[in-house]
Design an enzyme around this catalytic site. Sequence first.
Site, mmCIF file in Angstrom:
data_model
loop_
_atom_site.group_PDB
_atom_site.id
_atom_site.type_symbol
_atom_site.label_atom_id
_atom_site.label_comp_id
_atom_site.label_asym_id
_atom_site.label_seq_id
_atom_site.Cartn_x
_atom_site.Cartn_y
_atom_site.Cartn_z
ATOM 1 C CE LYS A 57 3.423 19.905 19.811
ATOM 2 N NZ LYS A 57 2.517 19.539 20.849
ATOM 3 C CD GLU A 110 -0.575 20.153 23.478
ATOM 4 O OE1 GLU A 110 0.069 19.200 22.471
ATOM 5 O OE2 GLU A 110 -1.876 20.538 22.640
ATOM 6 C CB CYS A 140 -5.430 5.254 16.032
ATOM 7 S SG CYS A 140 -3.931 4.480 15.837
HETATM 8 P P1 NAD Z 1 -4.393 16.085 18.526
HETATM 9 O O1 NAD Z 1 -4.665 15.934 17.420
HETATM 10 O O2 NAD Z 1 -5.203 16.534 19.603
HETATM 11 O O3 NAD Z 1 -3.152 16.184 18.962
HETATM 12 C C1 NAD Z 1 -1.812 15.674 18.172
HETATM 13 C C2 NAD Z 1 -0.589 16.646 18.152
HETATM 14 O O4 NAD Z 1 -1.160 17.478 17.347
HETATM 15 C C3 NAD Z 1 -0.254 17.247 19.533
HETATM 16 O O5 NAD Z 1 1.004 17.456 19.412
HETATM 17 C C4 NAD Z 1 -0.913 18.572 19.175
HETATM 18 O O6 NAD Z 1 -0.146 19.731 20.168
HETATM 19 C C5 NAD Z 1 -1.138 18.948 17.976
HETATM 20 N N1 NAD Z 1 -2.231 19.483 17.598
HETATM 21 C C6 NAD Z 1 -3.428 19.572 18.188
HETATM 22 N N2 NAD Z 1 -4.409 20.366 17.672
HETATM 23 C C7 NAD Z 1 -3.596 20.951 16.328
HETATM 24 C C8 NAD Z 1 -4.132 21.918 15.492
HETATM 25 N N3 NAD Z 1 -5.207 22.239 15.385
HETATM 26 N N4 NAD Z 1 -2.991 22.174 14.695
HETATM 27 C C9 NAD Z 1 -1.765 21.770 14.581
HETATM 28 N N5 NAD Z 1 -1.374 20.889 15.707
HETATM 29 C C10 NAD Z 1 -2.665 20.448 16.582
HETATM 30 O O7 NAD Z 1 -4.502 14.488 19.047
HETATM 31 P P2 NAD Z 1 -4.501 13.805 20.600
HETATM 32 O O8 NAD Z 1 -5.454 13.874 21.389
HETATM 33 O O9 NAD Z 1 -3.282 13.984 21.087
HETATM 34 O O10 NAD Z 1 -4.356 12.255 20.218
HETATM 35 C C11 NAD Z 1 -5.676 11.342 19.872
HETATM 36 C C12 NAD Z 1 -5.980 11.397 18.255
HETATM 37 O O11 NAD Z 1 -4.842 10.863 17.571
HETATM 38 C C13 NAD Z 1 -7.028 10.410 18.065
HETATM 39 O O12 NAD Z 1 -7.813 10.913 17.054
HETATM 40 C C14 NAD Z 1 -6.383 9.236 17.698
HETATM 41 O O13 NAD Z 1 -7.199 8.326 16.792
HETATM 42 C C15 NAD Z 1 -5.328 9.817 16.654
HETATM 43 N N6 NAD Z 1 -4.189 8.909 16.734
HETATM 44 C C16 NAD Z 1 -3.797 8.529 15.340
HETATM 45 C C17 NAD Z 1 -3.045 7.547 15.309
HETATM 46 C C18 NAD Z 1 -3.068 6.854 13.733
HETATM 47 O O14 NAD Z 1 -2.092 6.099 13.352
HETATM 48 N N7 NAD Z 1 -3.689 7.112 12.633
HETATM 49 C C19 NAD Z 1 -2.108 7.027 16.215
HETATM 50 C C20 NAD Z 1 -2.468 7.627 17.279
HETATM 51 C C21 NAD Z 1 -3.305 8.569 17.708
#
Ligand code: NAD
Length: 497
Positions: free
Chosen positions: A186, A189, A294
């Site tokens: 997934k 988006e 991250c």
């Molecule tokens: P996000 O949490 O908004 O989205 C990530 C994924 O989760 C997407 O596919 C989204 O559709 C889905 N999603 C969003 N909210 C959700 C919910 N409430 N329930 C279920 N699914 C949900 O993250 P983002 O803005 O796409 O990415 C940035 C974040 O990701 C930052 O916080 C960054 O630190 C983190 N990140 C962490 C790592 C790591 O290795 N720890 C690596 C890359 C990014």
Amino acid sequence: MLYDKLCAIFEYMKYERIKNFINGKFTDVTSEKILFINSPVDGTFLTELPCSTGADLEEAVNSAKAAFLLWSKTPIKERVQVFFRYKFLLEKHLQELAALCSEENGKTISESVAEIEKCIELTEFACSLPQLVTGETLEVSKGIECRTERVPLGVVASIVPFNFPAMVPNWTIPNAIALGNCMIIKPSEKVPLSIGRIAMLLKEAGLPDGVFNIVHGDAEIVNAICDHPGIEAVSFVGSTNAAKAVYRRATENLKRCLALGGAKNHLLVLPDATPDMTAQNVTASMSGCAGQRCMAASAMVGVGPVDHIIDKICIEARKLIPGENLGAVINKAAQQRIERYITEAEQQGAKILVDGRNVVVQGKENGTYVGATVIDYVTPDMAVAKEEIFGPVISIIRTNTIDEALAIENANPYGNAASVFTQNGGAARYVMEKASAGMIGVNIGVPVPREPFSFGGWNESKFGVGDITGKSSIEFWTKLKKSTTKWNPEAGVNWMS
Ligand code: NAD
């Protein structure tokens, strides 16, 4: 179809409407809920993304289940042949993939090239998996043998964020699939394009239909994935709140889950640190991919007099030109959020040494940019000191001792990475031992472990056991079968047999 053609005729959007990828084919999503995707680089309307429904997911799970019967029984040495070819295709299409990645995510081309190079390294590791999963055998008693083997789980899901449209998917695709699983991914988006190209390359590399499937959508379809009884394991990468929600929901449904969350990485800078190298590392860490990593440095904790290094950080930060060597942030909301953090810190008494607010890039006026920002005299109670900003901003907190600096780092709920800059081995050793983070750097701004070492944080940066890449991922993507055999009747029967 007619709609897509009309859009193309009127140059309404650059790419055709996003489709799922199920059973080796791009398939239409029939949904009322449509998201619009613009490029952060210059605002170009790229495409539309219909959010998948439960029926779309059902189709993907059925396709993956059917493919699993054959794929799981294909010897691993044959399975990895697909990834040898895939690695070659990533190399062949590197520039084209990098351009697409930059267009949808906003990072610079050189950052996207590095991202695809990392995909190649991840794939190389997957190609080495047969050497790492040989299992064990031992004659445990006279004539009796115990044997272990790693067995795939079945249909698994991978949910990924926007910040690495190609790399984070490739944290999971090659390993999970080479180990015999069938996957439903997934994508974020916000960046739905690169993954479609990856699907085409996997198919060209010879991956059988149904082994890899894409289901586009938002949180709603993530919930459906967590609830689906046909999915055995869920890996998640994204923000901490979403990671917690996914971990809770997937494990409540008795699935295996590994959920990586957000971060607030601290760099401790000591006065004896090499000034030029430290300034370059701190600046590159906080600004690379416009701070949307991250592993980005977010808080710099100075220990004692470090003004000579801060001066150099400001010089380095001023060399970063938005739209040239500093990419865009993902969207307007992100731009506004980052600028709000800076303004709030200023209002609370912090000093903005380099100000990246209100940037307009000529010719890319609809792009979403924030310039590199250096904030000094931040106090530990300020939001910029505590929260993930996810933009090209470094908050400098001044302390007098290493213990004071470590107390700040330890008090933060996240725990992805921490680094120390010093020429003193004892001080470095002390920080390595006391910092509460899964990935530690010494004189390194972005301490990402390279393959075969695994990637994963601690605390609120990761929920679940093990890591998502490298050797540690083998445990997550497989289960261990233990067999005990006896083929010589004369071995007799005793308590051990
Ligand atoms: P996000 O949490 O908004 O989205 C990530 C994924 O989760 C997407 O596919 C989204 O559709 C889905 N999603 C969003 N909210 C959700 C919910 N409430 N329930 C279920 N699914 C949900 O993250 P983002 O803005 O796409 O990415 C940035 C974040 O990701 C930052 O916080 C960054 O630190 C983190 N990140 C962490 C790592 C790591 O290795 N720890 C690596 C890359 C990014």
